[in-house]
Design a protein around this motif. Structure first.
Motif, short mmCIF file in Angstrom:
data_model
loop_
_atom_site.label_atom_id
_atom_site.label_comp_id
_atom_site.label_asym_id
_atom_site.label_seq_id
_atom_site.Cartn_x
_atom_site.Cartn_y
_atom_site.Cartn_z
N ALA A 392 -4.58 1.21 9.05
CA ALA A 392 -5.84 0.63 8.56
C ALA A 392 -5.99 0.86 7.06
O ALA A 392 -6.38 -0.04 6.30
CB ALA A 392 -7.03 1.23 9.31
N LEU A 393 -5.65 2.07 6.61
CA LEU A 393 -5.73 2.37 5.18
C LEU A 393 -4.73 1.54 4.39
O LEU A 393 -5.03 1.06 3.30
CB LEU A 393 -5.48 3.86 4.96
N SER A 394 -3.55 1.35 4.95
CA SER A 394 -2.53 0.53 4.29
C SER A 394 -3.02 -0.91 4.13
O SER A 394 -2.80 -1.54 3.09
CB SER A 394 -1.23 0.55 5.10
N ALA A 395 -3.72 -1.43 5.16
CA ALA A 395 -4.26 -2.79 5.07
C ALA A 395 -5.30 -2.90 3.95
O ALA A 395 -5.37 -3.92 3.25
CB ALA A 395 -4.87 -3.20 6.41
N ILE A 396 -6.07 -1.85 3.77
CA ILE A 396 -7.08 -1.85 2.71
C ILE A 396 -6.42 -1.86 1.34
O ILE A 396 -6.86 -2.54 0.41
CB ILE A 396 -8.01 -0.64 2.86
N THR A 397 -5.32 -1.11 1.19
CA THR A 397 -4.62 -1.09 -0.11
C THR A 397 -4.06 -2.48 -0.44
O THR A 397 -3.97 -2.85 -1.60
CB THR A 397 -3.49 -0.05 -0.12
N VAL A 398 -3.67 -3.22 0.60
CA VAL A 398 -3.19 -4.60 0.38
C VAL A 398 -4.35 -5.48 -0.06
O VAL A 398 -4.24 -6.27 -1.01
CB VAL A 398 -2.53 -5.15 1.65
N GLU A 399 -5.49 -5.33 0.60
CA GLU A 399 -6.66 -6.15 0.27
C GLU A 399 -7.17 -5.85 -1.14
O GLU A 399 -7.63 -6.75 -1.85
CB GLU A 399 -7.75 -5.90 1.30
N ALA A 433 1.20 5.87 -2.23
CA ALA A 433 -0.22 5.53 -2.20
C ALA A 433 -0.58 4.67 -1.00
O ALA A 433 -1.68 4.79 -0.45
CB ALA A 433 -0.62 4.82 -3.48
N THR A 434 0.33 3.79 -0.58
CA THR A 434 0.02 2.88 0.52
C THR A 434 0.49 3.40 1.87
O THR A 434 0.01 2.95 2.91
CB THR A 434 0.66 1.50 0.28
N GLY A 435 1.46 4.34 1.87
CA GLY A 435 1.98 4.88 3.11
C GLY A 435 2.89 3.93 3.86
O GLY A 435 3.15 4.11 5.04
N SER A 436 3.41 2.92 3.18
CA SER A 436 4.24 1.93 3.85
C SER A 436 5.46 1.60 3.01
O SER A 436 5.34 1.05 1.91
CB SER A 436 3.45 0.64 4.12
N SER A 437 6.64 1.95 3.50
CA SER A 437 7.87 1.63 2.78
C SER A 437 8.17 0.13 2.88
O SER A 437 8.51 -0.51 1.87
CB SER A 437 9.04 2.45 3.32
N TRP A 438 8.04 -0.44 4.07
CA TRP A 438 8.30 -1.87 4.22
C TRP A 438 7.26 -2.69 3.47
O TRP A 438 7.58 -3.73 2.89
CB TRP A 438 8.31 -2.25 5.71
N GLY A 439 6.02 -2.25 3.50
CA GLY A 439 4.99 -2.94 2.74
C GLY A 439 5.28 -2.92 1.26
O GLY A 439 5.10 -3.93 0.56
N THR A 440 5.76 -1.78 0.78
CA THR A 440 6.12 -1.67 -0.64
C THR A 440 7.25 -2.61 -0.99
O THR A 440 7.22 -3.30 -2.02
CB THR A 440 6.51 -0.22 -0.97
#
Length: 578
Positions: A392-399, A433-440
């Motif tokens: 959920a936090l990762s989704a917020i960092t994207v938004e 900061a985002t907690g996501s390697s694939w997202g990064t």
């Protein structure tokens, strides 16, 4: 207690400041501004990095990850929504109804949740039917020291190479009983599992990571006119520049083989030795008499009762990748495969095999078998809650466009030969900061690789040099994503490592962080040496090896358990392991 209360008040002050700053931004822009316009004005601001900073800071200070993650989500929901006084209260509820629920409802996320529960159920069954103890008994014929146990754990990471999630869950759950018996700290087990999962998956020529990477590279190439090299070829040529993956694998093997530790990992190890004589330090109940009695009462059966379900998991996942993929080559099949579906099939099949073997051999009746399955799933619940909040936090960092803000901050520093090193650092920072390697990777690859192509061409660099910078930039995104992922307490793979090894999550982060930072720093130096100073790779890698060996043997110590006996003599750090 007074110190903790003071920090708690300061933390609440930080949270209040976030809302006040956001409210002030809204006031400046005008209270009549719409919610969408508010969000747009906020995303370009430095406030986009506040939610992950709040979550990370509070998690590390108070060791309460769920509390910290929710506060981070709440702050993010406020910044992304109605930044008004009323918005402080409404965002409290939208944090749950919009972000947390959406994180759970996502199909890929739910696949990971179910896969994790299936692994937990399978492990619960093979534990209660005695198969796990059979495996430990078989292995302990050859593994009798801490060094052997650590090496076996590290090397098992090479066997389950095709996916980091599967690697983490299989190795962590399988090796935990053995490492407990050898008195290897849970923190060390979590590190060995976490540090071999993603790095190996990123350099394996065939893995779910590589399929994703090729896709990200293809997206980047679409923005690069006159660049015609195949995406998989770009990945393959980028391998020599992936210093973090190769140096991490080397670091893990050396730290396991040498039997040495330093920093917070050494402290965790010493606390484990002290726990034998101080029950307050025995946080994992490894020395409890009741636990020993329970262990003696539990079954021990043939090792095949655990090995076959585990092999079913591994080969079931591989079979799922083959069935769901298309193409004439292995890599093409992996690239097009549905990895989530493959993990689910493998996990479900392994649990079914474990149940069938247990019932057919009459090791347990059906009631006890299902009870063991549910107990195994139950051990996963706490970690899964953390995982959902991290998503959920990762989704917020994207938004909030946190990654775009970080790129804009460092954008002016980019130049052809320093570009890969800067990308490596920026990618690590974004992943942290985002907690996501694939997202990064998904965010940065389409941004920085075309940037490297444009900067190289506009600078009039030779064709081979431009391609070298592109290869290095691709590896920088990949390596930085894994590095930041290893350091972040809100990373899904870091959380899964804590779940699989049943290690306190904050302890895992605190003990892994120094090791990851050392390897990451060496990787940046290596990237600078290769691109900026033009030092060839066949010199860079030996220098990196020498530096890692020197650090481990200079600062690493092997504590003797006898020094922490109740006699009270001063503890000495020797080269003899107990």
């Amino acid at each position: 207690m007074k110190h903790k209360s003071t920090i708690f008040v300061l933390a609440l002050g930080v949270i209040a400041s976030v809302f006040i700053l956001g409210f002030g931004t809204a006031e400046t822009a005008g209270l009549a501004q719409s919610t969408a316009e508010q969000a747009q004005s906020t995303t370009a601001s430095w406030t986009s990095i506040l939610p992950p900073l709040v979550a990370i800071g509070i998690a590390l200070v108070f060791r309460q990850v769920l509390f910290a993650l929710f506060l981070g989500i709440w702050c993010g929901a406020f910044l992304a929504g109605d930044m008004s006084f009323i918005g402080i209260f409404t965002s409290f509820f939208t944090a749950l109804s919009q972000y947390i629920v959406d994180a759970t409802a996502d199909a890929s996320h739910m696949s990971i949740i179910i896969f994790t529960l299936l692994i937990g159920g399978m492990v619960g069954v093979i534990t209660d039917n005695g198969g796990t103890r059979g495996v430990i008994k078989a292995i302990t014929r050859y593994v009798r020291t801490k060094v052997h146990g650590q090496l076996i754990t590290a090397l098992m990471g090479f066997i389950v190479f095709f996916d980091d999630y599967a690697n983490t869950m299989v190795v962590g759950n399988t090796m935990r009983p053995l490492t407990d018996k050898l008195r290897i700290s849970r923190a060390k087990l979590a590190y060995l599992v976490d540090a071999t999962a993603a790095p190996i998956a990123t350099v394996a020529l065939v893995s779910t990571w590589i399929g994703a990477m090729v896709g990200f590279i293809s997206d980047a190439e679409a923005k690069m006119p006159n660049f015609n090299e195949a995406a998989y070829s770009v990945f393959f040529n980028s391998l020599p520049y992936n210093f973090y993956a190769f140096f991490t694998i080397l670091f893990v093997i050396l730290i396991a083989w040498s039997g040495r530790d330093f920093g917070t990992m050494l402290k965790a190890r010493i606390n484990l030795y002290k726990a034998k004589h101080d029950s307050d330090l025995d946080r994992y109940n490894l020395y409890k008499e009741k636990i020993r009695e329970d262990e003696e009462k539990k079954k021990e059966s043939h090792w095949i009762n655990a090995a076959l379900p585990i092999f079913t998991l591994v080969f079931g996942c591989i079979g799922g990748l083959v069935i769901t993929g298309e193409g004439s080559t292995i890599q093409e099949i992996i690239e097009t495969a549905d990895s989530y579906k493959a993990l689910l099939w493998g996990g479900f099949l392994s649990m079914v095999v474990a149940i069938i073997m247990t019932l057919s051999e009459k090791l347990l009746d059906i009631e006890d078998t299902l009870e063991g399955m549910m107990d195994g799933m139950h051990t996963m619940f706490d970690g899964l809650l953390i995982l959902v909040l991290a998503w959920a936090l990762s989704a917020i960092t994207v938004e909030l466009n946190t990654a775009d803000f970080l790129v804009s901050v460092f954008g002016d520093l980019l130049n052809p030969f320093w570009l890969p090193a800067i990308i490596l650092f920026l990618s690590a920072l974004t992943s942290f900061a985002t907690g996501s390697s694939w997202g990064t990777m998904g965010i940065l690859m389409p941004l920085v690789v075309p940037l490297a192509w444009e900067i190289g061409n506009s600078g009039g660099l030779e064709f081979e040099v431009v391609h070298e910078i592109i290869y290095a930039s691709v590896s920088a995104v990949l390596a930085g994503s894994v590095w930041g992922d290893h350091c972040s307490p809100i990373s899904d793979t870091t959380i899964l490592s804590s779940i699989a090894t049943q290690c306190d999550h904050v302890e895992h982060v605190n003990t892994q962080l120094p090791y990851a930072m050392i390897v990451g720093s060496i990787s940046i130096l290596a990237m600078i040496g290769m691109l900026v100073l033009s030092i060839p790779w066949w010199i860079i890698y030996p220098l990196g090896v020498v530096l890692i060996v020197a650090i481990i043997f200079k600062f690493g110590k092997v504590p003797d358990p006898a020094d922490y006996a109740p006699e009270g003599r001063e503890p000495a750090l020797t080269n003899l392991d107990g």
